[in-house]
Design an enzyme around this catalytic site. Structure first.
Site, PDB file in Angstrom:
ATOM      1  N   ARG A 106      20.349   4.929  36.646  1.00  0.00           N
ATOM      2  CA  ARG A 106      21.144   4.414  35.223  1.00  0.00           C
ATOM      3  C   ARG A 106      21.217   3.280  35.076  1.00  0.00           C
ATOM      4  O   ARG A 106      20.672   2.959  33.594  1.00  0.00           O
ATOM      5  CB  ARG A 106      22.587   4.184  36.331  1.00  0.00           C
ATOM      6  CG  ARG A 106      23.530   4.778  36.265  1.00  0.00           C
ATOM      7  CD  ARG A 106      24.967   5.224  36.542  1.00  0.00           C
ATOM      8  NE  ARG A 106      25.485   5.232  36.999  1.00  0.00           N
ATOM      9  CZ  ARG A 106      26.563   5.846  36.253  1.00  0.00           C
ATOM     10  NH1 ARG A 106      27.200   4.667  35.333  1.00  0.00           N
ATOM     11  NH2 ARG A 106      27.467   7.191  36.256  1.00  0.00           N
ATOM     12  N   TYR A 209      20.832  15.043  43.513  1.00  0.00           N
ATOM     13  CA  TYR A 209      19.403  15.396  42.399  1.00  0.00           C
ATOM     14  C   TYR A 209      18.713  14.267  42.990  1.00  0.00           C
ATOM     15  O   TYR A 209      19.343  13.027  43.116  1.00  0.00           O
ATOM     16  CB  TYR A 209      20.884  15.433  41.203  1.00  0.00           C
ATOM     17  CG  TYR A 209      21.496  14.195  41.246  1.00  0.00           C
ATOM     18  CD1 TYR A 209      20.235  13.254  39.908  1.00  0.00           C
ATOM     19  CD2 TYR A 209      22.609  14.789  41.244  1.00  0.00           C
ATOM     20  CE1 TYR A 209      21.523  12.709  39.578  1.00  0.00           C
ATOM     21  CE2 TYR A 209      23.427  13.612  40.333  1.00  0.00           C
ATOM     22  CZ  TYR A 209      23.235  12.558  40.243  1.00  0.00           C
ATOM     23  OH  TYR A 209      23.245  11.198  38.484  1.00  0.00           O
ATOM     24  N   ASP A 287      35.014   4.922  28.630  1.00  0.00           N
ATOM     25  CA  ASP A 287      35.839   5.091  29.856  1.00  0.00           C
ATOM     26  C   ASP A 287      37.291   4.378  29.260  1.00  0.00           C
ATOM     27  O   ASP A 287      38.089   4.029  29.710  1.00  0.00           O
ATOM     28  CB  ASP A 287      35.690   4.298  30.974  1.00  0.00           C
ATOM     29  CG  ASP A 287      35.101   5.105  31.622  1.00  0.00           C
ATOM     30  OD1 ASP A 287      34.438   6.361  31.212  1.00  0.00           O
ATOM     31  OD2 ASP A 287      34.651   5.042  32.960  1.00  0.00           O
TER      32      ASP A 287
HETATM   33  C1  LIG Z   1      30.320   8.496  40.874  1.00  0.00           C
HETATM   34  C2  LIG Z   1      30.182   8.606  39.088  1.00  0.00           C
HETATM   35  C3  LIG Z   1      29.113   9.221  39.158  1.00  0.00           C
HETATM   36  C4  LIG Z   1      29.259  10.059  37.959  1.00  0.00           C
HETATM   37  N1  LIG Z   1      28.142  10.293  36.804  1.00  0.00           N
HETATM   38  C5  LIG Z   1      28.245  10.833  35.746  1.00  0.00           C
HETATM   39  C6  LIG Z   1      27.198  11.764  34.951  1.00  0.00           C
HETATM   40  O1  LIG Z   1      26.396  12.357  36.206  1.00  0.00           O
HETATM   41  N2  LIG Z   1      27.213  11.892  33.552  1.00  0.00           N
HETATM   42  C7  LIG Z   1      28.367  11.654  33.262  1.00  0.00           C
HETATM   43  O2  LIG Z   1      27.445  11.392  31.738  1.00  0.00           O
HETATM   44  N3  LIG Z   1      28.763  10.057  33.416  1.00  0.00           N
HETATM   45  C8  LIG Z   1      29.245  10.043  34.731  1.00  0.00           C
HETATM   46  N4  LIG Z   1      30.078   9.421  35.349  1.00  0.00           N
HETATM   47  C9  LIG Z   1      30.782   8.819  34.509  1.00  0.00           C
HETATM   48  C10 LIG Z   1      29.822   7.259  33.679  1.00  0.00           C
HETATM   49  O3  LIG Z   1      30.189   6.768  34.627  1.00  0.00           O
HETATM   50  C11 LIG Z   1      31.261   6.386  33.315  1.00  0.00           C
HETATM   51  O4  LIG Z   1      32.029   7.579  32.144  1.00  0.00           O
HETATM   52  C12 LIG Z   1      30.561   5.702  31.980  1.00  0.00           C
HETATM   53  O5  LIG Z   1      30.149   4.565  32.613  1.00  0.00           O
HETATM   54  C13 LIG Z   1      31.866   4.985  31.044  1.00  0.00           C
HETATM   55  O6  LIG Z   1      30.776   3.881  30.455  1.00  0.00           O
HETATM   56  P1  LIG Z   1      31.373   3.079  29.620  1.00  0.00           P
HETATM   57  O7  LIG Z   1      30.317   2.285  28.577  1.00  0.00           O
HETATM   58  O8  LIG Z   1      32.410   3.399  28.840  1.00  0.00           O
HETATM   59  O9  LIG Z   1      31.637   2.425  30.628  1.00  0.00           O
HETATM   60  P2  LIG Z   1      31.629   1.129  31.442  1.00  0.00           P
HETATM   61  O10 LIG Z   1      30.088   1.532  32.187  1.00  0.00           O
HETATM   62  O11 LIG Z   1      32.267   1.405  32.317  1.00  0.00           O
HETATM   63  O12 LIG Z   1      30.738  -0.394  30.475  1.00  0.00           O
HETATM   64  C14 LIG Z   1      31.540  -0.926  30.782  1.00  0.00           C
HETATM   65  C15 LIG Z   1      30.887  -3.161  30.285  1.00  0.00           C
HETATM   66  O13 LIG Z   1      32.185  -3.732  29.928  1.00  0.00           O
HETATM   67  C16 LIG Z   1      31.705  -4.750  30.644  1.00  0.00           C
HETATM   68  N5  LIG Z   1      33.269  -5.480  30.602  1.00  0.00           N
HETATM   69  C17 LIG Z   1      34.275  -4.624  30.951  1.00  0.00           C
HETATM   70  N6  LIG Z   1      35.076  -5.606  31.143  1.00  0.00           N
HETATM   71  C18 LIG Z   1      35.074  -6.890  29.892  1.00  0.00           C
HETATM   72  C19 LIG Z   1      35.365  -7.540  29.057  1.00  0.00           C
HETATM   73  N7  LIG Z   1      36.889  -7.858  29.636  1.00  0.00           N
HETATM   74  N8  LIG Z   1      35.058  -8.626  28.694  1.00  0.00           N
HETATM   75  C20 LIG Z   1      33.860  -8.186  28.385  1.00  0.00           C
HETATM   76  N9  LIG Z   1      32.617  -7.437  29.199  1.00  0.00           N
HETATM   77  C21 LIG Z   1      33.405  -6.323  30.375  1.00  0.00           C
HETATM   78  C22 LIG Z   1      31.522  -4.063  32.015  1.00  0.00           C
HETATM   79  O14 LIG Z   1      31.067  -5.100  33.074  1.00  0.00           O
HETATM   80  C23 LIG Z   1      30.625  -3.437  31.568  1.00  0.00           C
HETATM   81  O15 LIG Z   1      29.368  -3.238  31.355  1.00  0.00           O
HETATM   82  C24 LIG Z   1      29.792   9.358  36.751  1.00  0.00           C
HETATM   83  C25 LIG Z   1      31.302   8.334  37.422  1.00  0.00           C
HETATM   84  C26 LIG Z   1      30.771   7.981  38.547  1.00  0.00           C
HETATM   85  C27 LIG Z   1      32.366   6.808  38.984  1.00  0.00           C
END
Ligand SMILES: Cc1cc2nc3c(=O)[nH]c(=O)nc-3n(C[C@H](O)[C@H](O)[C@H](O)COP(=O)(O)OP(=O)(O)OC[C@H]3O[C@@H](n4cnc5c(N)ncnc54)[C@H](O)[C@@H]3O)c2cc1C
Length: 393
Positions: A106, A209, A287
């Site tokens: 990541r 993996y 998410d």
């Molecule tokens: C165990 C596990 C394994 C996974 N494996 C996979 C995989 O192999 N392949 C895959 O496609 N997906 C996988 N996922 C899912 C994936 O990790 C998430 O869907 C993805 O990281 C979501 O990205 P995002 O940018 O939407 O949110 P996030 O990665 O949660 O990023 C959100 C960001 O916003 C910031 N933030 C939060 N609130 C605020 C605020 N109020 N103000 C400013 N900043 C803020 C946080 O600090 C963070 O940096 C996995 C998830 C888990 C739990």
């Protein structure tokens, strides 16, 4: 005309959106609450649908350099270690879906996205907490930061989603994930197959993996735990507890878990389906609007696809941002909802749920295990074959 975009959250979804918008000449500012940028020390499976977007954004080459390409998607019995299903990934993905299947750390993906975004002038402000949005911007640490387009990419605990949909709070799914990495050099040769391997068992499963050209082994171990009371959704776990939880599982997993120095516990949350993903000039992605259980490895892939489609809609409908966001939602919500449901259903399969020691999922796995390669991959066609870089007319 969209001149300026604000993004809440510098996760994988937020940074991909920042890059895609900056490539259209839009001035982008990303607000990240963490004091420094970074990602957790764990791996990510990037399926062809995600790789199509990342390649389109110019990141295919740098990602190949830090990735590991698995030979097979393999399902094993977690207790006996017997192969139940084997599907070719390395041989087939490029040929059938037009992009590779890669495993990346990541932190590597995050750094590659960050560098590419900064090179295009994207501003990333760390230590900046977004608390909500207005009709013309984001609220950041008590100030209004104005922009033509505002994006909530702030993850499962999104402040933007909480304001847009206060009644749709995240809820605990009853599943906990342990995750971590182990240097391959600390393990017996060939212990872990060079595949995307799911080890299935009653009420739990383990995914293993390789990362970084094979120098690290990544594991995710998911167990069902209704008794979870801890309000924190991410905390350090004790490797001894991990070993105890998977006592009796296959010896190769025991050997892997014995080599674990540090592991994190992730309580897995989802949220009820949201009625819409935008309000005026503010939209949601990743998410923040469709948390997806990791049982399809599609959560980050969906966030990456969202970012690409959102940028595409914004470039088409520059004079009406609200209409662009509505079009984006129409294009994305059915797919995200479908994959969220498939990921939930996979829990039944991977955890051998149901009567008679999971007879139904065992039968399904046995049928899947006897299909020829191309037929076995067919259920993944709609997932891996999707191309977010091609917007429908
Ligand atoms: C165990 C596990 C394994 C996974 N494996 C996979 C995989 O192999 N392949 C895959 O496609 N997906 C996988 N996922 C899912 C994936 O990790 C998430 O869907 C993805 O990281 C979501 O990205 P995002 O940018 O939407 O949110 P996030 O990665 O949660 O990023 C959100 C960001 O916003 C910031 N933030 C939060 N609130 C605020 C605020 N109020 N103000 C400013 N900043 C803020 C946080 O600090 C963070 O940096 C996995 C998830 C888990 C739990």
């Amino acid at each position: 005309m969209i001149r300026r975009a604000n993004i809440a959250g510098a996760g994988i979804g937020g940074l991909t959106a920042a890059l895609a918008l900056a490539q259209q000449g839009i001035k982008v500012c990303v607000f990240e609450q963490a004091p420094a940028l970074g990602e957790v020390g764990a791996g990510l499976q990037l399926s062809p649908n995600a790789m199509k977007v990342l390649t389109h954004l110019g990141l295919g080459e740098p990602l190949q350099q830090v990735a590991f390409a698995p030979e097979l998607a393999r399902i094993k019995d977690g207790i006996t270690g017997r192969d139940l299903v084997r599907l070719p990934l390395k041989d087939q993905c490029e040929a059938v879906y037009g992009a590779p299947y890669l495993h990346v750390h990541r932190a590597d993906l995050h750094e590659i996205l960050e560098n590419a975004a900064r090179q295009l002038g994207v501003q990333i402000k760390t230590g900046s907490t977004v608390t909500g949005y207005t009709t013309s911007g984001l609220r950041v640490d008590g100030n209004e930061e104005q922009a033509d387009l505002n994006i909530g990419a702030d993850g499962i605990r999104s402040a933007i989603t909480a304001q847009m949909h206060p009644k749709f709070a995240p809820r605990f799914t009853g599943q906990l994930a342990w995750r971590g990495t182990v240097p391959t050099a600390n393990l017996p040769d060939g212990l872990i197959p060079p595949d995307a391997t799911v080890w299935v068992g009653r009420g739990a499963h383990v995914v293993t993996y390789y990362l970084r050209g094979g120098s690290l082994v990544n594991f995710v171990a998911v167990e069902e735990r209704d008794d979870w009371q801890n309000p924190s959704w991410r905390e350090r776990g004790d490797p001894a507890d991990l070993l105890a939880r998977f006592a009796g599982w296959h010896g190769d997993l025991q050997t892997l878990f014995e080599a674990v120095d540090a592991t994190y516990l992730w309580a897995l949350f989802d949220r009820p389906q949201l009625p819409n993903w935008s309000d005026g000039t503010t939209g949601l992605l990743g998410d923040a609007c469709h948390p997806t259980l990791p049982l399809m490895a599609q959560g980050a892939a969906l966030a990456i696809e969202d970012a690409c489609v959102l940028a595409g809609c914004a470039s088409r409908s520059v004079s009406d941002v609200a209409a662009a966001l509505e079009q984006y939602t129409r294009l994305r919500k059915p797919r995200a909802t479908q994959l969220q449901a498939r990921a939930r259903r996979n829990a039944v399969l991977f955890h051998l749920d149901g009567p008679f020691q999971g007879a139904v999922p065992r039968l399904k796995l046995s049928i899947a295990g006897h299909l020829p390669d191309r037929l076995g991959l067919r259920p993944f066609d709609s997932i891996y074959g999707y191309d977010a870089t091609q917007l429908p007319e």
